[in-house]
Scaffold this motif. Sequence first.
Motif, PDB file in Angstrom:
ATOM      1  N   SER A 185      -2.290 -18.503 -18.034  1.00 47.80           N
ATOM      2  CA  SER A 185      -1.313 -17.279 -17.490  1.00 47.80           C
ATOM      3  C   SER A 185      -1.420 -17.427 -16.144  1.00 47.80           C
ATOM      4  O   SER A 185       0.084 -17.187 -15.175  1.00 47.80           O
ATOM      5  CB  SER A 185      -1.989 -15.792 -18.180  1.00 47.80           C
ATOM      6  N   LEU A 186      -1.921 -17.232 -15.139  1.00 51.23           N
ATOM      7  CA  LEU A 186      -2.722 -17.864 -13.329  1.00 51.23           C
ATOM      8  C   LEU A 186      -1.907 -19.261 -13.283  1.00 51.23           C
ATOM      9  O   LEU A 186      -1.511 -19.097 -12.078  1.00 51.23           O
ATOM     10  CB  LEU A 186      -4.082 -17.493 -13.158  1.00 51.23           C
ATOM     11  N   GLY A 192       5.488 -19.828 -10.891  1.00 50.81           N
ATOM     12  CA  GLY A 192       6.710 -18.751 -10.124  1.00 50.81           C
ATOM     13  C   GLY A 192       6.695 -18.338  -9.435  1.00 50.81           C
ATOM     14  O   GLY A 192       7.545 -18.152  -9.025  1.00 50.81           O
ATOM     15  N   TRP A 252       0.726 -20.365 -14.524  1.00 49.78           N
ATOM     16  CA  TRP A 252       1.946 -19.836 -15.170  1.00 49.78           C
ATOM     17  C   TRP A 252       2.877 -18.526 -13.641  1.00 49.78           C
ATOM     18  O   TRP A 252       3.617 -18.964 -12.793  1.00 49.78           O
ATOM     19  CB  TRP A 252       2.969 -19.429 -16.058  1.00 49.78           C
ATOM     20  N   SER A 253       2.068 -17.600 -13.026  1.00 55.00           N
ATOM     21  CA  SER A 253       1.772 -17.026 -12.334  1.00 55.00           C
ATOM     22  C   SER A 253       2.187 -17.993 -10.607  1.00 55.00           C
ATOM     23  O   SER A 253       2.716 -16.589  -9.853  1.00 55.00           O
ATOM     24  CB  SER A 253       1.199 -16.419 -12.603  1.00 55.00           C
TER      25      SER A 253
END
Length: 70
Positions: free
Chosen positions: A8-9, A15, A11-12
């Motif tokens: 998740s980190l 992004g 992808w964040s």
Amino acid sequence: MAAGVLLSLRWSIGGVAAPAAAGLLIATAGAPAKGTRYVARRPDLLGTCPADLAATVFALPTALFPFPAE
């Protein structure tokens, strides 16, 4: 659990960092100035830009708040 957090980190950060890097690359390449000169030379595009801006501004409340707009 930790793998999910790391994924998740990744992808964040991707992004945010990737579009920022692309924006800097485009700005340093001079593309916005070239694009502005191109639009200024084309009267058909020059007339389309204000129409598109008006459509975007008037549609924004409906796109952001669809339930109260009904």
